[in-house]
Design a protein around this motif. Structure first.
Motif, PDB file in Angstrom:
ATOM      1  N   GLY A   1       0.794  -1.222   0.000  1.00 47.49           N
ATOM      2  CA  GLY A   1       0.000   0.000   0.000  1.00 47.49           C
ATOM      3  C   GLY A   1       0.825   1.269   0.000  1.00 47.49           C
ATOM      4  O   GLY A   1       2.027   1.250   0.295  1.00 47.49           O
ATOM      5  N   PRO A   2       0.197   2.363  -0.405  1.00 45.47           N
ATOM      6  CA  PRO A   2      -1.217   2.488  -0.734  1.00 45.47           C
ATOM      7  C   PRO A   2      -1.528   1.965  -2.132  1.00 45.47           C
ATOM      8  O   PRO A   2      -0.815   2.253  -3.090  1.00 45.47           O
ATOM      9  CB  PRO A   2      -1.465   4.002  -0.644  1.00 45.47           C
ATOM     10  CG  PRO A   2      -0.139   4.623  -0.937  1.00 45.47           C
ATOM     11  CD  PRO A   2       0.887   3.669  -0.411  1.00 45.47           C
ATOM     12  N   THR A   3      -2.586   1.173  -2.198  1.00 41.11           N
ATOM     13  CA  THR A   3      -3.054   0.659  -3.485  1.00 41.11           C
ATOM     14  C   THR A   3      -4.529   0.323  -3.362  1.00 41.11           C
ATOM     15  O   THR A   3      -5.145   0.563  -2.323  1.00 41.11           O
ATOM     16  CB  THR A   3      -2.198  -0.531  -3.945  1.00 41.11           C
ATOM     17  OG1 THR A   3      -2.521  -0.864  -5.280  1.00 41.11           O
ATOM     18  CG2 THR A   3      -2.378  -1.749  -3.043  1.00 41.11           C
ATOM     19  N   THR A   4      -5.099  -0.227  -4.402  1.00 42.37           N
ATOM     20  CA  THR A   4      -6.548  -0.355  -4.471  1.00 42.37           C
ATOM     21  C   THR A   4      -7.043  -1.763  -4.157  1.00 42.37           C
ATOM     22  O   THR A   4      -6.290  -2.734  -4.211  1.00 42.37           O
ATOM     23  CB  THR A   4      -7.046   0.013  -5.878  1.00 42.37           C
ATOM     24  OG1 THR A   4      -6.505  -0.930  -6.817  1.00 42.37           O
ATOM     25  CG2 THR A   4      -6.600   1.422  -6.267  1.00 42.37           C
ATOM     26  N   ARG A   5      -8.329  -1.853  -3.878  1.00 38.82           N
ATOM     27  CA  ARG A   5      -8.950  -3.165  -3.690  1.00 38.82           C
ATOM     28  C   ARG A   5      -8.841  -3.996  -4.961  1.00 38.82           C
ATOM     29  O   ARG A   5      -8.678  -5.217  -4.906  1.00 38.82           O
ATOM     30  CB  ARG A   5     -10.428  -2.983  -3.313  1.00 38.82           C
ATOM     31  CG  ARG A   5     -11.187  -4.304  -3.216  1.00 38.82           C
ATOM     32  CD  ARG A   5     -12.619  -4.091  -2.740  1.00 38.82           C
ATOM     33  NE  ARG A   5     -13.352  -3.163  -3.572  1.00 38.82           N
ATOM     34  CZ  ARG A   5     -13.913  -3.473  -4.752  1.00 38.82           C
ATOM     35  NH1 ARG A   5     -13.772  -4.697  -5.253  1.00 38.82           N
ATOM     36  NH2 ARG A   5     -14.585  -2.572  -5.427  1.00 38.82           N
ATOM     37  N   GLN A   6      -8.907  -3.351  -6.121  1.00 41.28           N
ATOM     38  CA  GLN A   6      -8.787  -4.084  -7.384  1.00 41.28           C
ATOM     39  C   GLN A   6      -7.405  -4.716  -7.520  1.00 41.28           C
ATOM     40  O   GLN A   6      -7.267  -5.842  -8.025  1.00 41.28           O
ATOM     41  CB  GLN A   6      -9.076  -3.155  -8.562  1.00 41.28           C
ATOM     42  CG  GLN A   6     -10.525  -2.716  -8.677  1.00 41.28           C
ATOM     43  CD  GLN A   6     -10.930  -1.625  -7.691  1.00 41.28           C
ATOM     44  OE1 GLN A   6     -10.075  -0.990  -7.056  1.00 41.28           O
ATOM     45  NE2 GLN A   6     -12.221  -1.396  -7.548  1.00 41.28           N
ATOM     46  N   ASP A   7      -6.362  -4.000  -7.065  1.00 39.97           N
ATOM     47  CA  ASP A   7      -5.019  -4.583  -7.080  1.00 39.97           C
ATOM     48  C   ASP A   7      -4.945  -5.791  -6.154  1.00 39.97           C
ATOM     49  O   ASP A   7      -4.313  -6.801  -6.484  1.00 39.97           O
ATOM     50  CB  ASP A   7      -3.973  -3.540  -6.664  1.00 39.97           C
ATOM     51  CG  ASP A   7      -3.487  -2.690  -7.821  1.00 39.97           C
ATOM     52  OD1 ASP A   7      -3.643  -3.120  -8.976  1.00 39.97           O
ATOM     53  OD2 ASP A   7      -2.956  -1.601  -7.566  1.00 39.97           O
ATOM     54  N   PHE A   8      -5.583  -5.685  -4.997  1.00 35.05           N
ATOM     55  CA  PHE A   8      -5.598  -6.803  -4.047  1.00 35.05           C
ATOM     56  C   PHE A   8      -6.302  -8.011  -4.647  1.00 35.05           C
ATOM     57  O   PHE A   8      -5.797  -9.141  -4.578  1.00 35.05           O
ATOM     58  CB  PHE A   8      -6.290  -6.361  -2.756  1.00 35.05           C
ATOM     59  CG  PHE A   8      -6.526  -7.449  -1.758  1.00 35.05           C
ATOM     60  CD1 PHE A   8      -5.484  -8.244  -1.311  1.00 35.05           C
ATOM     61  CD2 PHE A   8      -7.805  -7.684  -1.246  1.00 35.05           C
ATOM     62  CE1 PHE A   8      -5.702  -9.260  -0.380  1.00 35.05           C
ATOM     63  CE2 PHE A   8      -8.026  -8.683  -0.314  1.00 35.05           C
ATOM     64  CZ  PHE A   8      -6.979  -9.474   0.119  1.00 35.05           C
ATOM     65  N   ALA A   9      -7.444  -7.806  -5.266  1.00 29.17           N
ATOM     66  CA  ALA A   9      -8.172  -8.911  -5.884  1.00 29.17           C
ATOM     67  C   ALA A   9      -7.353  -9.530  -7.008  1.00 29.17           C
ATOM     68  O   ALA A   9      -7.313 -10.760  -7.161  1.00 29.17           O
ATOM     69  CB  ALA A   9      -9.525  -8.428  -6.401  1.00 29.17           C
ATOM     70  N   GLY A  10      -6.684  -8.688  -7.800  1.00 25.75           N
ATOM     71  CA  GLY A  10      -5.864  -9.210  -8.885  1.00 25.75           C
ATOM     72  C   GLY A  10      -4.670  -9.996  -8.381  1.00 25.75           C
ATOM     73  O   GLY A  10      -4.296 -11.025  -8.967  1.00 25.75           O
ATOM     74  N   TRP A  11      -4.074  -9.542  -7.288  1.00 27.50           N
ATOM     75  CA  TRP A  11      -2.893 -10.210  -6.726  1.00 27.50           C
ATOM     76  C   TRP A  11      -3.259 -11.575  -6.151  1.00 27.50           C
ATOM     77  O   TRP A  11      -2.556 -12.554  -6.366  1.00 27.50           O
ATOM     78  CB  TRP A  11      -2.291  -9.334  -5.640  1.00 27.50           C
ATOM     79  CG  TRP A  11      -1.030  -9.828  -5.011  1.00 27.50           C
ATOM     80  CD1 TRP A  11       0.227  -9.853  -5.550  1.00 27.50           C
ATOM     81  CD2 TRP A  11      -0.890 -10.358  -3.676  1.00 27.50           C
ATOM     82  NE1 TRP A  11       1.129 -10.367  -4.649  1.00 27.50           N
ATOM     83  CE2 TRP A  11       0.482 -10.678  -3.496  1.00 27.50           C
ATOM     84  CE3 TRP A  11      -1.785 -10.582  -2.623  1.00 27.50           C
ATOM     85  CZ2 TRP A  11       0.965 -11.209  -2.303  1.00 27.50           C
ATOM     86  CZ3 TRP A  11      -1.301 -11.115  -1.442  1.00 27.50           C
ATOM     87  CH2 TRP A  11       0.055 -11.427  -1.283  1.00 27.50           C
ATOM     88  N   THR A  12      -4.356 -11.646  -5.424  1.00 27.74           N
ATOM     89  CA  THR A  12      -4.748 -12.887  -4.765  1.00 27.74           C
ATOM     90  C   THR A  12      -5.518 -13.823  -5.685  1.00 27.74           C
ATOM     91  O   THR A  12      -5.567 -15.033  -5.433  1.00 27.74           O
ATOM     92  CB  THR A  12      -5.652 -12.589  -3.559  1.00 27.74           C
ATOM     93  OG1 THR A  12      -6.771 -11.795  -3.996  1.00 27.74           O
ATOM     94  CG2 THR A  12      -4.891 -11.854  -2.467  1.00 27.74           C
TER      95      THR A  12
END
Length: 365
Positions: free
Chosen positions: A211-222
């Protein structure tokens, strides 16, 4: 918050510059901090750790992996990552669901029946029981002897499938050979949080390190669904907060947000190709000019080139050639670099030379 300020926070979280708290001091600590570190290429994975552990050598990192401070498996997106050893079981169960559900499509392409894949898992489980450690070829021999067809890409799929099911994991190389062991034997005391707690754990680890980053990045990473990504963030609760970066809401750890500003990023790094610095994000605009992405990911095929980073931004790529007595790196600039900047680049490779334990020569394309 400006993009430049956000980049300073992000680079501290990625352990590429000083932050506001103590840094992890060993392989176990670094991998646990991230939650997972992409590591399908062994040499890149070793340097991803080494660059974050000043003074460590490649042999030091290999020895830590042999001590099981972390292990390699396919926890998410069908891609090999380094994960904390005790967390491998729950990460596979929580993050690997979608990849495992898609295995039938791959089996259809390979001409494999589900029953054959399940039988291969049983064969490998029995062959490795009692502390066995097989190279990939020994796995092939065991399966072939049991009548399982391992030609073409079938062997890779079966090893992936057995690992995705939580039966195998990748042990450190023996010489140049990849090896496999039983996950339950390699990690006899796994941590087993329930699914809700697991989602919260991985959300906190991702945003504190990326972070800081977005929920979309989190979903894409996981590889999680949008609903599960939102749930993980909610479970993490007050440990996560939001900041607005150039008009975009981003998530960051509360500890990082409350610590306040950091000095601007002005240092130089030589990073491996498969590193969380770029692979941890879907949106990489903070770190790289979009016009340079085709040079970093030629053909868009997911194979990332190693990068030279100045002030948090990619300014070049590099490739290494390992000789008997010397390692040579060849740098290809992506922006104009004057004599002083080229000198800084060459100095930045010093830690890499010490890590691989060979004299290092830097050439320029």
């Amino acid at each position: 918050m400006t993009a430049r300020e956000a980049l300073a926070w992000r680079m501290a979280g990625l352990l590429l510059r000083p932050g506001d708290g103590p840094r992890p001091g060993d392989v176990a600590g670094v991998v646990e901090w991230f939650g997972a570190m992409q590591a399908q290429d062994v040499a890149s994975g070793l340097w991803s750790l080494g660059v974050r552990l000043p003074g460590a050598t490649a042999d030091d990192v290999r020895e830590a992996l042999e001590r099981r401070e972390a292990l390699r498996t396919w926890p998410m997106r069908g891609t090999v990552h380094l994960v904390p050893s005790r967390d491998a079981h729950w990460m596979l169960a929580t993050l690997g669901e979608r990849a495992l559900a898609g295995a039938a499509r791959r089996r259809a392409v390979l001409g494999l029946e589900e029953a054959t894949a399940d039988r291969a898992v049983d064969v490998l489980g029995a062959a490795l029981a009692g502390g066995g450690r097989f190279t990939r070829d020994q796995c092939r021999q065991a399966l072939t002897a049991a009548g399982v067809d391992c030609t073409g890409q079938r062997l890779y799929h079966l090893l992936w499938y057995a690992s995705q099911r939580g039966v195998l994991c990748i042990a450190p190389h023996v010489g140049t050979e990849q090896t496999f062991v039983l996950l339950d034997e390699w990690v006899p005391d796994p941590h087993r949080p329930d699914r809700e707690e697991a989602l919260g754990i991985i959300a906190l680890r991702y945003f504190r390190s990326h972070g800081p980053t977005t929920r979309q990045d989190f979903a894409g990473w996981t590889g999680l669904t949008a609903a599960d990504a939102r749930r993980g963030i909610a479970v993490a609760g007050d440990a996560l907060g939001t900041v607005r970066v150039d008009g975009v809401d981003m998530i960051v750890s509360t500890a990082r947000r409350e610590a306040g500003p950091l000095p601007p990023v002005d240092d130089w790094w030589t990073l491996p190709g498969f590193d969380e610095y770029l692979l941890g994000f879907k949106d990489r605009a903070l770190m790289v000019d979009p016009a340079h992405l085709s040079a970093i990911i030629p053909g868009g095929n997911g194979v990332f080139q190693a990068t030279v980073v100045r002030g948090g931004r990619v300014v070049g790529t590099w490739k290494r050639t390992v000789g008997r007595k010397q390692t040579t790196v060849r740098v290809t600039p992506l922006v104009a670099l004057g004599a002083a900047e080229r000198s800084r680049t060459e100095q930045a490779f010093g830690p890499y030379g010490a890590f691989v334990g060979q004299p290092l020569r830097v050439d320029w394309a």
